[in-house]
Design an enzyme around this catalytic site. Structure first.
Site, PDB file in Angstrom:
ATOM      1  N   LYS A  71       0.848  -1.195   0.000  1.00 32.91           N
ATOM      2  CA  LYS A  71       0.000   0.000   0.000  1.00 32.91           C
ATOM      3  C   LYS A  71       0.884   1.246   0.000  1.00 32.91           C
ATOM      4  CE  LYS A  71      -3.786   1.955   2.831  1.00 32.91           C
ATOM      5  NZ  LYS A  71      -4.649   1.698   4.002  1.00 32.91           N
TER       6      LYS A  71
ATOM      7  N   SER B 142      -9.624   1.567   3.298  1.00 32.44           N
ATOM      8  CA  SER B 142      -8.831   2.393   2.417  1.00 32.44           C
ATOM      9  C   SER B 142      -7.822   1.618   1.576  1.00 32.44           C
ATOM     10  CB  SER B 142      -8.082   3.443   3.239  1.00 32.44           C
ATOM     11  OG  SER B 142      -7.172   2.796   4.123  1.00 32.44           O
TER      12      SER B 142
ATOM     13  N   SER C 245      -9.568  -1.066   7.343  1.00 33.11           N
ATOM     14  CA  SER C 245      -9.082  -0.895   5.971  1.00 33.11           C
ATOM     15  C   SER C 245      -8.442  -2.101   5.317  1.00 33.11           C
ATOM     16  CB  SER C 245      -8.087   0.261   5.909  1.00 33.11           C
ATOM     17  OG  SER C 245      -8.799   1.457   5.880  1.00 33.11           O
TER      18      SER C 245
HETATM   19  N1  GLN Z   1     -12.913   3.447   7.002  1.00 29.52           N
HETATM   20  C1  GLN Z   1     -12.184   3.810   8.173  1.00 29.52           C
HETATM   21  C2  GLN Z   1     -11.813   5.259   8.136  1.00 29.52           C
HETATM   22  O1  GLN Z   1     -12.101   5.898   7.162  1.00 29.52           O
HETATM   23  C3  GLN Z   1     -10.976   2.934   8.318  1.00 29.52           C
HETATM   24  C4  GLN Z   1      -9.756   3.417   7.680  1.00 29.52           C
HETATM   25  C5  GLN Z   1      -8.559   2.582   7.935  1.00 29.52           C
HETATM   26  O2  GLN Z   1      -8.641   1.502   8.526  1.00 29.52           O
HETATM   27  N2  GLN Z   1      -7.407   3.091   7.526  1.00 29.52           N
HETATM   28  O3  GLN Z   1     -11.257   5.780   9.065  1.00 29.52           O
END
Ligand code: GLN
Length: 486
Positions: A76, A151, A175
């Site tokens: 990532k 994400s 994420s």
């Molecule tokens: N969807 C969650 C957020 O927007 C999780 C994001 C993540 O785990 N990086 O914070």
């Protein structure tokens, strides 16, 4: 023709001369090129990966084979890799080159892994659909009109569409697990502190963990064992040893576990009835097979999303204050009348909308006058949650939850409604608030043809139990499918 099923088999084929690392890399490069429209990669290290593969092919002939010899991994775009660009999916870091390598990546490289490129993600890992990236959104390979989740959407699609063997993401509130759920693959978030965060671009430091995407538990476990080595550069690391090997977590079919699930989750109005039904079914099967399966009341459920968003935005507002355009990163062309003006231009132009929203929210909840009402309150809820979790794991080995209330939604369906997007994180943020190891395993397919998974959570430091339970559930599923075919 090269095809990948798991690392063990790949290594056997390398040793018998049936295939080569070069052939493997060429296969994935071809798939990456063919799937360009999915927008899963930010950068592909084509020449570098081919050179490394050729070097490994030469080396292997000399007889040496490390644990990740020639294993092709995508990372990532939030993990630093020396002399390679890292941008966190943001314009503010466009062109920025890492000065050092994240410990997690270094451990992979030490075992002769091949890093094939960086994957698209929501800006600074903030999002649930990969629609917040400066590089545009990523498409779900199973249905291009659907989001891959976020994400770490690019990392999930890279595995889903056979563009690498495994990939790394980061999981602050789901994420890794949620995109794995949306893409029909495995997504593992180890317990907080299991894998070093050194070199992982920070979103919310007391929540962030490196996570792994893969198609088999054995491969995911191998990566976990390699990356979860100690690191003096991360003082929040859990120093207890963990060594899941390919055979470590395979459970004796007679082993019985104690499971619980939450009544408020299974009855939640946001949960798709078909997802609820599949999970209920799974629980019934476990019970029928002699495991303990009990319902628990979890009355904090409706508080966990607000708690998560108060605490993570507070941490983010502080973590992201370093991006000011002074020493590195985006610098505005606007003429600045003062230093404040200079910061204002750089940050307003460099950050995207969602990141700005969260910085403002986080600054607000930390401000004098509101600190007690929001930040302190949220910390108290987190503490309550920790206490409840402690009690729960006195009685149970694992918690079963859905990963997400729905299957992958359509692109554009929620991106204008941040609250709806945040609320969809309801089942994943729990593990991060409590620092628990958690996994999404791809067990089901919805009548809308999209896949979905089941989430398992265990006590801190019990990653081996997590893998064992996952293996049991996958076996149970395979057994049922087998019977259905017969
Ligand atoms: N969807 C969650 C957020 O927007 C999780 C994001 C993540 O785990 N990086 O914070």
């Amino acid at each position: 023709m090269f095809s990948f099923s798991n690392i063990q088999q790949y290594h056997a084929q390398l040793l018998s001369g049936e295939t080569s690392c070069t052939e493997a890399v060429k296969h994935f490069l071809k798939n990456i090129a063919q799937n360009d429209h999915l927008n899963a990669f930010v950068e592909v290290y084509e020449n570098e990966a081919l050179e490394k593969a050729a070097a490994l092919d030469r080396k292997r002939n000399a007889g040496e084979l490390k644990k990740l010899h020639g294993v092709v991994i995508a990372i990532k775009d939030v993990l630093c890799y020396k002399d390679h660009k890292v941008t966190a999916g943001s314009k503010i870091l466009k062109g920025f080159v890492s000065l050092f390598t994240a410990t997690a990546i270094q451990y992979l490289l030490d075992q002769d892994a091949i890093i094939i490129g960086t994957c698209n993600c929501d800006e600074f890992a903030m999002g649930s659909s990969n629609e917040n990236s400066a590089y545009g959104n990523v498409l779900n390979a199973l249905d291009n009109s659907k989001v891959p989740g976020g994400s770490s959407g690019g990392s999930a699609v890279a595995v889903q569409a056979d563009m690498c063997m495994l990939s790394l993401g980061s999981d602050t509130g789901g994420s890794v697990r949620q995109p794995a759920d949306f893409c029909g693959i495995i997504g593992l978030k180890p317990g907080y502190g299991r894998i070093s965060r050194y070199g992982l671009i920070a979103y919310a430091s007391s929540f962030d963990q490196v996570g792994i995407f893969g198609k088999t538990l054995e491969d995911v476990a191998l990566l976990l064992s390699i990356m979860s080595q100690p690191d003096a550069s991360d003082s929040t690391m859990d120093s207890s040893p963990i060594e899941p090997t390919v055979t470590d977590f395979q459970v004796n079919i007679n082993k019985k576990f104690r499971f619980t699930y939450f009544r408020q989750v299974m009855e939640h109005s946001s949960l798709d009835p078909e997802i609820a039904g599949s999970i209920q079914n799974e629980l019934s099967n476990l019970k029928a097979n002699g495991h303990i399966v009990e319902e628990t009341d979890f009355d904090l459920l409706d508080y966990i999303v607000p708690t998560y968003y108060v605490l993570t935005t507070a941490e983010a507002s502080s973590n992201l204050s370093r991006y000011d355009g002074v020493r590195y990163g985006y610098r505005s062309k606007e003429q600045a009348a003062s230093l404040t003006d200079f910061y204002l231009h750089n940050r307003s132009e460099g950050f995207g909308k969602e990141v700005k929203r969260r910085i403002m929210l986080g600054t607000f909840v930390l401000s004098t006058g509101f600190y007690d009402a929001y930040f302190n309150k949220a910390q108290q809820v987190r503490k309550l949650l920790h206490n409840q979790v402690k009690d729960l794991f006195e009685k149970y080995d694992a918690i079963i939850l859905p990963t997400s209330p729905t299957t992958a939604f359509s692109i554009g369906q929620k991106d204008k409604d941040p609250l709806a997007m945040y609320l969809a994180d309801i089942f994943t943020v729990f593990a991060n608030l409590a620092g628990l190891p958690a996994i999404s395993i791809p067990l089901y397919r919805h009548s809308n043809r999209m896949p979905f998974g089941l989430q398992v959570l265990v006590k801190q430091q019990r990653e081996l139990t997590l893998l064992a339970v996952s293996s049991l559930l996958m076996q149970q599923k395979a057994h049922i499918q087998h019977e259905e075919i017969l």
